[in-house]
Design an enzyme around this catalytic site. Sequence first.
Site, PDB file in Angstrom:
ATOM      1  CD  GLU A 135     -55.554  13.831   5.233  1.00 34.62           C
ATOM      2  OE1 GLU A 135     -54.863  13.761   6.270  1.00 34.62           O
ATOM      3  OE2 GLU A 135     -55.183  13.333   4.150  1.00 34.62           O
TER       4      GLU A 135
ATOM      5  CG  HIS B   4     -52.313  10.769   9.332  1.00 32.70           C
ATOM      6  ND1 HIS B   4     -53.551  11.262   9.707  1.00 32.70           N
ATOM      7  CD2 HIS B   4     -52.158  11.129   8.030  1.00 32.70           C
ATOM      8  CE1 HIS B   4     -54.099  11.897   8.687  1.00 32.70           C
ATOM      9  NE2 HIS B   4     -53.273  11.824   7.660  1.00 32.70           N
ATOM     10  CD  GLU B   5     -49.159  10.596   5.753  1.00 36.10           C
ATOM     11  OE1 GLU B   5     -49.694  10.133   4.728  1.00 36.10           O
ATOM     12  OE2 GLU B   5     -49.434  11.723   6.196  1.00 36.10           O
TER      13      GLU B   5
ATOM     14  CG  HIS C 188     -53.899   8.383   4.432  1.00 36.39           C
ATOM     15  ND1 HIS C 188     -55.242   8.669   4.317  1.00 36.39           N
ATOM     16  CD2 HIS C 188     -53.317   9.498   4.932  1.00 36.39           C
ATOM     17  CE1 HIS C 188     -55.464   9.899   4.733  1.00 36.39           C
ATOM     18  NE2 HIS C 188     -54.323  10.427   5.124  1.00 36.39           N
TER      19      HIS C 188
END
Length: 303
Positions: A224, A143-144, A147
Amino acid sequence: PNMYELIRSNKRRSVLLVVGFVVVVALVGAAFGLAFGGGVVATVIALVIGAAIAFGSYWKADTIALAVSRAKPADPEQYARLHNLVDGLCIASGLPKPGVYVVDDPAPNAFATGRNPKHASIAVTTGLLEKMNRVELEGVVAHELSHIRNYDILISTLAVTMVGAIALLSDIAIRTMWWNGGRVRRSGDRSNHSNPLALVGFALLILAPLIARVMQAAISRQRETLADVSACQMTRYPPGLISALEKLQEDTTVTHSASTATAHLWIEQPMSGVGDQGRLGGPHRWFNTHPPLEERIALLREL
């Protein structure tokens, strides 16, 4: 839209965000001028300050975000599992390996920061490392990294210093007005409080931090969700991230290393008031920087 379209869109929004924050800082200066009679001079000074903050934020906001969050470099031997996951996902996605940091905090959480994939860092809390198994931790790390790949980190990192700067400048102006009380001006006249323009200036000073918070909340809510989907594409295993988000949903620990300025960086809403069903539940949700975890989980289950 494909990934390249998202990247271009994020870069355009980053430029718009910088312009928007500079305008808000200029409004703070104009409001100060209206309240104290500084007029154009105060506005010009505020514009210069806003531009300087924007320029400095591009180069140093990630360092500030890591320092404010008390993040320390993750020792490769002590945190071998974390480094192995980051290495594997970076190889699979074609990303350069970011700096890897650990935050000593019992709340499970994580964030990414930087200005581009070549100058990026991810940080995870000790609570996350303790409470997540390998598959769940892989989902969070993916997930990070999403980003970073999507260039979300640029706009999110710029907001750290800009939101803080607007709040600080407004606070200084209001405190100056409070302590000075508008009692003395060069002409020796009494307070400016009866002047409608002064009242407008005072109102702008009060509203400026709220405007900055609304802009901050608008930055990350959609991003997100996109990062969740991108993470599942990266790991090819949605149940891992779903399980991680479910654990985050069950955990109510406040992330003490987070602040108002950095709240939007974390994988979940880190501040107190999350899930508040009382009288202040509505106002809390107005300024949430993240969509509800139940919505994110439901979306991933549809994949």
